[in-house]
Scaffold this active site. Structure first.
Site, PDB file in Angstrom:
ATOM      1  N   PRO A 166       0.796  -1.231   0.000  1.00  0.00           N
ATOM      2  CA  PRO A 166       0.000   0.000   0.000  1.00  0.00           C
ATOM      3  C   PRO A 166       0.827   1.279   0.000  1.00  0.00           C
ATOM      4  O   PRO A 166       0.418   2.304  -0.507  1.00  0.00           O
ATOM      5  CB  PRO A 166      -0.820  -0.111   1.292  1.00  0.00           C
ATOM      6  CG  PRO A 166      -0.727  -1.512   1.715  1.00  0.00           C
ATOM      7  CD  PRO A 166       0.547  -2.070   1.173  1.00  0.00           C
ATOM      8  N   GLU A 176       0.290  -8.498   7.176  1.00  0.00           N
ATOM      9  CA  GLU A 176       0.720  -7.149   7.535  1.00  0.00           C
ATOM     10  C   GLU A 176       1.894  -6.721   6.663  1.00  0.00           C
ATOM     11  O   GLU A 176       2.378  -5.604   6.764  1.00  0.00           O
ATOM     12  CB  GLU A 176       1.134  -7.099   9.012  1.00  0.00           C
ATOM     13  CG  GLU A 176      -0.003  -7.366   9.958  1.00  0.00           C
ATOM     14  CD  GLU A 176      -1.158  -6.388   9.764  1.00  0.00           C
ATOM     15  OE1 GLU A 176      -2.273  -6.846   9.483  1.00  0.00           O
ATOM     16  OE2 GLU A 176      -0.920  -5.172   9.849  1.00  0.00           O
ATOM     17  N   ARG A 187       0.120  -5.022 -22.049  1.00  0.00           N
ATOM     18  CA  ARG A 187      -0.563  -4.459 -23.214  1.00  0.00           C
ATOM     19  C   ARG A 187       0.372  -3.537 -24.016  1.00  0.00           C
ATOM     20  O   ARG A 187       0.114  -3.228 -25.168  1.00  0.00           O
ATOM     21  CB  ARG A 187      -1.828  -3.701 -22.842  1.00  0.00           C
ATOM     22  CG  ARG A 187      -1.612  -2.465 -22.021  1.00  0.00           C
ATOM     23  CD  ARG A 187      -2.925  -1.831 -21.607  1.00  0.00           C
ATOM     24  NE  ARG A 187      -3.651  -1.273 -22.732  1.00  0.00           N
ATOM     25  CZ  ARG A 187      -3.370  -0.080 -23.269  1.00  0.00           C
ATOM     26  NH1 ARG A 187      -2.370   0.645 -22.798  1.00  0.00           N
ATOM     27  NH2 ARG A 187      -4.067   0.398 -24.262  1.00  0.00           N
ATOM     28  N   ASP A 214      -1.103   5.179 -27.820  1.00  0.00           N
ATOM     29  CA  ASP A 214       0.094   6.018 -27.863  1.00  0.00           C
ATOM     30  C   ASP A 214      -0.259   7.500 -27.908  1.00  0.00           C
ATOM     31  O   ASP A 214       0.352   8.296 -27.208  1.00  0.00           O
ATOM     32  CB  ASP A 214       0.909   5.681 -29.129  1.00  0.00           C
ATOM     33  CG  ASP A 214       1.539   4.317 -28.934  1.00  0.00           C
ATOM     34  OD1 ASP A 214       2.099   3.761 -29.890  1.00  0.00           O
ATOM     35  OD2 ASP A 214       1.426   3.813 -27.785  1.00  0.00           O
TER      36      ASP A 214
HETATM   37  C1  LIG Z   1       3.578  -6.080   1.313  1.00  0.00           C
HETATM   38  O1  LIG Z   1       2.697  -5.955   2.282  1.00  0.00           O
HETATM   39  C2  LIG Z   1       1.365  -5.678   2.183  1.00  0.00           C
HETATM   40  C3  LIG Z   1       0.643  -5.821   0.996  1.00  0.00           C
HETATM   41  C4  LIG Z   1      -0.736  -5.567   1.041  1.00  0.00           C
HETATM   42  C5  LIG Z   1      -1.539  -5.743  -0.213  1.00  0.00           C
HETATM   43  O2  LIG Z   1      -1.259  -4.707  -1.128  1.00  0.00           O
HETATM   44  C6  LIG Z   1      -2.061  -3.580  -1.061  1.00  0.00           C
HETATM   45  O3  LIG Z   1      -2.882  -3.436  -0.182  1.00  0.00           O
HETATM   46  C7  LIG Z   1      -1.851  -2.575  -2.109  1.00  0.00           C
HETATM   47  C8  LIG Z   1      -0.887  -2.614  -3.076  1.00  0.00           C
HETATM   48  N1  LIG Z   1      -1.034  -1.531  -3.843  1.00  0.00           N
HETATM   49  N2  LIG Z   1      -2.042  -0.790  -3.362  1.00  0.00           N
HETATM   50  C9  LIG Z   1      -2.561  -1.419  -2.281  1.00  0.00           C
HETATM   51  C10 LIG Z   1      -1.362  -5.172   2.221  1.00  0.00           C
HETATM   52  C11 LIG Z   1      -0.589  -5.012   3.373  1.00  0.00           C
HETATM   53  C12 LIG Z   1      -1.205  -4.582   4.621  1.00  0.00           C
HETATM   54  C13 LIG Z   1      -0.604  -3.619   5.422  1.00  0.00           C
HETATM   55  C14 LIG Z   1      -1.206  -3.223   6.613  1.00  0.00           C
HETATM   56  C15 LIG Z   1      -2.400  -3.827   7.014  1.00  0.00           C
HETATM   57  N3  LIG Z   1      -2.948  -4.764   6.216  1.00  0.00           N
HETATM   58  C16 LIG Z   1      -2.395  -5.133   5.049  1.00  0.00           C
HETATM   59  C17 LIG Z   1       0.763  -5.271   3.362  1.00  0.00           C
END
Ligand SMILES: COc1cc(COC(=O)c2cn[nH]c2)cc(-c2cccnc2)c1
Length: 238
Positions: A88, A115, A152, A167
Site C-alpha cells: 500500500p 501485515e 498491453r 500512444d
Molecule cells: C507487502 O505488504 C502488504 C501488501 C498488502 C496488499 O497490497 C495492497 O494493499 C496494495 C498494493 N497496492 N495498493 C494497495 C497489504 C498489506 C497490509 C498492510 C497493513 C495492514 N494490512 C495489510 C501489506
C-alpha cells in the site's frame, strides 16, 4: 518478456492469465508469465509462510526464507529479473512506470499479504509499488493491474489500431475521448455530427479537444505537468 509472480494464493491468477488480451499474449508465446506458490518453497511439514511480528503487534508477517528460496531457485539461470513488491505504501503506479517496466526483459512480482513481508525481503526488491492509497487483503490484484498495464504495451500484444490510439493519448496521461458506436441515435441521444462526417482531420481534432477538455476538467494537474514539460503543442494550449 518473462514475468515470475510469487504469491501464497496462485489460484487468484488463473482466470487473469487465461482470458482476453493477456490470455492470448501468453498462449501465443509473446509473453511468458509463471505464477509460483511461495508455499512450494517452504521446507517444514506445515508449509508455513508467515509468522508473528517481532516486537508484537497485530497480524502476521511473510517469512523471508521461502521468498529467498524462490528467488534463488528462479534466478539460477537466465537474466536477473527486475523485482517489484506490491504494497500500500509503495511508489504510486502510473502509465509512465508501466512504459518503463514494459521495456524490462524480465520482471518478478512479489505479492505482499498479511501485515507485510519481512523487511529483509526488500533487499531483493528494486521497486515497491502501490496501485493506490488503500489497503487490500493482498498484493495479488495490484500484481494483475500492473501486469495488465505493462503487457498491453509489449509490441504485438494489442491489435495495431488499439495500440496506436493508446500512444497518442494515454502515454501523455491525457484522459480518453468519448466513444460512440451504432445506433446514431439511441433514446433521444445523438452521436456528435462530426463523428458521422467521415472528415478524419475534423474527427481527430474534435477528439483531441475533447480529451484535453476532459483532462482539464477532471485532472488539471496533468495539463499543468505537460505544460511544464513542454509536451503540449501551441494549438493544444489554445
Ligand atoms: C507487502 O505488504 C502488504 C501488501 C498488502 C496488499 O497490497 C495492497 O494493499 C496494495 C498494493 N497496492 N495498493 C494497495 C497489504 C498489506 C497490509 C498492510 C497493513 C495492514 N494490512 C495489510 C501489506
Amino acid at each position: 518478456m518473462r514475468i515470475d509472480v510469487l504469491t501464497v494464493l496462485p489460484g487468484l491468477f488463473d482466470c487473469f492469465l487465461k482470458e482476453g488480451v493477456i490470455g492470448k499474449a501468453i498462449s501465443s508465446g509473446k509473453v511468458e508469465v509463471k505464477v509460483h506458490n511461495i508455499r512450494d518453497f517452504t521446507t517444514d511439514k506445515h508449509r508455513v509462510v508467515d509468522d508473528v511480528p517481532y516486537g508484537g503487534g497485530p497480524g502476521m508477517v511473510l517469512k523471508p526464507e521461502p521468498i529467498f528460496r524462490a528467488y534463488d531457485e528462479l534466478t539460477k539461470e537466465g537474466e536477473k529479473p527486475y523485482v517489484l513488491l506490491t504494497e500500500p505504501w509503495g511508489e504510486k503506479f502510473n502509465q509512465e512506470m508501466a512504459v518503463e517496466l514494459s521495456k524490462k526483459p524480465r520482471l518478478m512480482i512479489i505479492c505482499g499479504r498479511y501485515e507485510g513481508v519481512d523487511e529483509r525481503v526488500k533487499s531483493l526488491v528494486d521497486r515497491e509499488v502501490s496501485i493506490g492509497d488503500y489497503v487490500l487483503t493482498g498484493g495479488e490484484l495490484p500484481a494483475m493491474v500492473i501486469m495488465d498495464a505493462v503487457l498491453r504495451l509489449i509490441p504485438g500484444v494489442l491489435g495495431n489500431l488499439e495500440s496506436l490510439r493508446a500512444d497518442s493519448f494515454s502515454d501523455r496521461g491525457l484522459l480518453g475521448y468519448p466513444n460512440y458506436t451504432r445506433p446514431a441515435e439511441f433514446r433521444g441521444m445523438k452521436v456528435p455530427e462530426v463523428l458521422l462526417s467521415g472528415h478524419h482531420k475534423k474527427i481527430e481534432s474534435w477528439r483531441k479537444e475533447q480529451s484535453l477538455r476532459k483532462t482539464l476538467e477532471r485532472r488539471p494537474e496533468i495539463i499543468e505537468n505537460l505544460k511544464r514539460k513542454g509536451l503540449l503543442t501551441k494549438e493544444e494550449l489554445e
